[in-house]
Design a protein around this motif. Structure first.
Motif, mmCIF file in Angstrom:
data_model
loop_
_atom_site.group_PDB
_atom_site.id
_atom_site.type_symbol
_atom_site.label_atom_id
_atom_site.label_comp_id
_atom_site.label_asym_id
_atom_site.label_seq_id
_atom_site.Cartn_x
_atom_site.Cartn_y
_atom_site.Cartn_z
ATOM 1 N N GLU A 51 57.096 1.243 19.794
ATOM 2 C CA GLU A 51 55.968 1.252 20.696
ATOM 3 C C GLU A 51 56.058 2.392 21.847
ATOM 4 O O GLU A 51 54.953 2.699 22.142
ATOM 5 C CB GLU A 51 56.518 -0.283 21.512
ATOM 6 C CG GLU A 51 55.804 -1.521 20.882
ATOM 7 C CD GLU A 51 56.113 -2.749 21.711
ATOM 8 O OE1 GLU A 51 55.049 -3.178 22.127
ATOM 9 O OE2 GLU A 51 57.288 -3.053 21.816
ATOM 10 N N ILE A 77 47.596 -1.994 20.729
ATOM 11 C CA ILE A 77 49.006 -2.063 20.183
ATOM 12 C C ILE A 77 49.366 -3.519 20.334
ATOM 13 O O ILE A 77 48.969 -4.355 21.119
ATOM 14 C CB ILE A 77 49.847 -1.260 21.192
ATOM 15 C CG1 ILE A 77 49.761 0.059 21.116
ATOM 16 C CG2 ILE A 77 51.339 -1.602 20.679
ATOM 17 C CD1 ILE A 77 50.595 0.853 21.895
ATOM 18 N N LYS A 120 52.055 -6.455 18.566
ATOM 19 C CA LYS A 120 53.281 -6.382 18.100
ATOM 20 C C LYS A 120 53.505 -8.104 17.802
ATOM 21 O O LYS A 120 53.315 -8.948 18.213
ATOM 22 C CB LYS A 120 54.692 -6.114 18.984
ATOM 23 C CG LYS A 120 56.100 -6.159 18.165
ATOM 24 C CD LYS A 120 56.927 -5.488 19.251
ATOM 25 C CE LYS A 120 57.650 -6.443 20.107
ATOM 26 N NZ LYS A 120 58.755 -5.856 20.934
ATOM 27 N N ALA A 125 48.475 -0.742 15.794
ATOM 28 C CA ALA A 125 47.807 0.149 16.716
ATOM 29 C C ALA A 125 46.876 1.152 16.295
ATOM 30 O O ALA A 125 46.776 1.451 15.068
ATOM 31 C CB ALA A 125 48.847 0.895 17.480
ATOM 32 N N LEU A 137 54.262 5.208 20.391
ATOM 33 C CA LEU A 137 52.731 5.011 20.279
ATOM 34 C C LEU A 137 52.044 4.874 21.580
ATOM 35 O O LEU A 137 51.034 5.975 21.594
ATOM 36 C CB LEU A 137 52.533 3.440 19.785
ATOM 37 C CG LEU A 137 52.842 3.025 18.053
ATOM 38 C CD1 LEU A 137 52.905 1.551 18.075
ATOM 39 C CD2 LEU A 137 51.598 3.844 17.616
ATOM 40 N N THR A 138 52.849 4.528 22.655
ATOM 41 C CA THR A 138 52.207 4.732 23.978
ATOM 42 C C THR A 138 52.108 6.265 24.230
ATOM 43 O O THR A 138 51.264 6.862 24.799
ATOM 44 C CB THR A 138 53.173 3.849 24.771
ATOM 45 O OG1 THR A 138 53.820 3.083 24.383
ATOM 46 C CG2 THR A 138 52.293 3.530 26.216
ATOM 47 N N ILE A 141 53.981 -3.996 13.771
ATOM 48 C CA ILE A 141 53.312 -3.409 15.023
ATOM 49 C C ILE A 141 51.994 -2.901 14.378
ATOM 50 O O ILE A 141 51.855 -1.986 13.459
ATOM 51 C CB ILE A 141 54.208 -2.341 15.575
ATOM 52 C CG1 ILE A 141 55.344 -3.114 16.257
ATOM 53 C CG2 ILE A 141 53.495 -1.505 16.849
ATOM 54 C CD1 ILE A 141 56.388 -1.973 16.625
#
Lengths: 315, 203
Positions: free
Chosen positions: A248, A259, A261, A272, A251-252, A270
């Protein structure tokens, strides 16, 4: 006039004084004159005395206790039989017992079956619902009414999940359907799908077939269905919770959007959307989190955003 | 006087019987306590064999317990109880007779020894050994003569002359008419007298 035999027959009762008055008189008159009958009466009287003077026997020691032991045995037997066969008193416990037995057996069989199912169908198979929208997009476009397709999708997904003994809550399915709708909308605009939807679909099918291999075949599920659930990236890690957090973060870091989860059956999925140019860097970083087993990233560079589905599994 | 006593006895029996019918097994112990001796002696005089009599008495008590709920207090409890032991004795006698016929063993052979042994304990208090011997022998003769009677006569004689029941009670215990009780008793006494004069000689 009665003869001696008749009198002799009456004599025993004469002793008891239980003759009628008339008979009694006859007897008394007869024995006055008949020494034979008098003798008989004397002997009868003596016999009676002898018999009545017979000594009583005493019960053997512990006689009462022996009898009571038998009686108690009998009482227990009786109550046991009553417990077993008499209505209401015992039927209910038997029924309850039977019900409990069946319930326990059912759970046991279910558990055993689940394990076997896991062996047959690798846990990597259940794919996030997100994938569905990806492969099914062309078809959706062809259909004029999207609502209908979504409904179908829902059913398929439901079927698929039931087969794997993962019982989805109606809410989850509904959410998935909503996702499909939401995600599908922007993609409708892409020319590519519009121009060659059939070809794309075919390609997707082949790909998924290749990836899933024998396991899917063993499960006997239609391959098209399986491909819908297929994740892009399969990540094997030692701790799925830590890994999920790291993914996560990554990804951010790479400015991913949408996103989402989901945690289910010991794995984390997950999804995204990531910008195309950032995907390479992201993948490099992802390797540090865990072991990447399968990759199926749409290599199409024309697309600006790529939807990623990352399934994190325990190693 | 005796009627009052009997009535009281009956009442007391009933009290325990009701407890038994409610499932209180312990109450049956009182009934056994009260009737065991009479039951055993009826069986003993009917069978002429102490061991067999003990078995039969036990069986009769167990059977009585099993069917105590069927006892409706129409008759005295003791009457009901004695009927059971008489019937059990008769059944056992039939069995033994059948066995004797088939296997050729007479229970009379072992009977005397056992009866003698059983009676022995009754005579312990008697200090004169000579008297004891004589009495025991006499009793054995009497018992042998009782044994020679047909069952129907034997039961009436045992109940009337040995146990001292009234005609009325015997009628209830054996469930036979009054006239039959009398005629059977008459035959039984005469037969016994004849038997005894034969065995002992001059009475």
């Amino acid at each position: 006039m009665k003869n001696c035999d008749d009198i002799k027959n009456s004599l025993p009762l004469y002793l008891d004084n239980s003759l009628t008055e008339a008979d009694k008189k006859t007897v008394e008159e007869h024995i006055k004159t008949c020494p034979d009958c008098t003798e008989a009466l004397t002997q009868l009287s003596k016999t009676k005395k002898m018999v009545s003077s017979l000594t009583d026997v005493n019960p053997p020691p512990w006689f009462k206790q022996k009898i009571m032991a038998r009686v108690r045995e009998e009482a227990e037997k009786k109550s046991f039989v009553q417990k077993l066969f008499y209505p209401l008193q015992i039927k209910i416990p038997i029924q309850v017992f039977a019900t409990v037995c069946i319930a326990v057996l059912a759970v046991y069989i279910y558990r055993t079956g689940e394990e076997q199912m896991k062996e047959v169908v690798p846990s990597s198979l259940p794919a996030p619902v997100m994938e569905v929208q990806k492969s099914q997009l062309p078809e959706q476009k062809l259909e004029s009414s999207t609502g209908k397709v979504i409904q179908k999708e829902e059913q398929l997904a439901q079927k698929e999940e039931t087969r794997r003994e993962i019982i989805p809550s109606p809410a989850t399915t509904a959410d998935a359907a909503k996702d499909i709708k939401r995600q599908a909308t922007p993609d409708f605009k892409t020319d590519r799908y519009e121009s060659a939807p059939a070809a794309e679909s075919e390609l997707e099918k082949k790909k998924s077939e290749h990836i899933m291999g024998a396991a899917v075949k063993a499960s006997g599920a239609p391959q098209a269905q399986s491909s819908m659930m297929k994740p892009n990236i399969l990540l094997k890690v030692s701790d799925i919770y830590i890994a999920a957090e790291e993914v996560e973060k990554l990804l951010t870091k790479y400015e991913a959007t949408n996103i989402d989860k989901q945690m289910k059956n010991g794995k984390t999925i997950i999804t995204a959307e990531l910008k195309n140019q950032k995907i390479r860097n992201f993948m490099e970083n992802l390797k540090t989190v865990g072991q990447i087993r399968e990759e199926n990233i749409p290599s199409d560079n024309t697309e600006e955003n790529i939807t990623l589905t990352i399934e994190i599994l325990k190693q | 006087m005796s009627n009052i006593t009997e009535a009281r006895t009956e009442d007391e029996d009933l009290k325990y019987v009701i407890f038994c019918q409610k499932g209180e097994t312990d109450a049956f112990e009182m009934l056994v306590e009260r009737h065991q001796k009479k039951m055993l002696n009826i069986a003993f005089r009917m069978m002429g064999n102490y061991d067999e009599a003990c078995d039969v008495t036990q069986e009769a008590f167990v059977s009585a317990y099993k069917s105590i709920k069927k006892f409706k207090a129409e008759a005295k409890f003791s009457t009901w109880l004695y009927r059971i032991v008489v019937n059990y004795s008769k059944n056992r006698l039939k069995q033994l007779n059948a066995l004797t016929k088939r296997e050729g063993i007479s229970i009379d052979d072992i009977q005397e020894v056992r009866t003698g042994a059983a009676l022995n304990q009754s005579f312990i208090s008697n200090s004169n050994p000579g008297m004891q011997m004589e009495m025991r022998e006499r009793e054995a003769h009497i018992q042998k003569c009782i044994n020679s009677l047909d069952e129907g006569y034997r039961e009436v004689l045992v109940l009337r002359d040995i146990q001292g029941f009234s005609y009325e009670e015997i009628k209830d215990i054996l469930k036979i008419p009054d006239g039959t009780v009398k005629s059977r008793l008459s035959r039984a006494r005469n037969s016994l007298k004849d038997c005894l004069t034969k065995v002992i000689g001059d009475l």
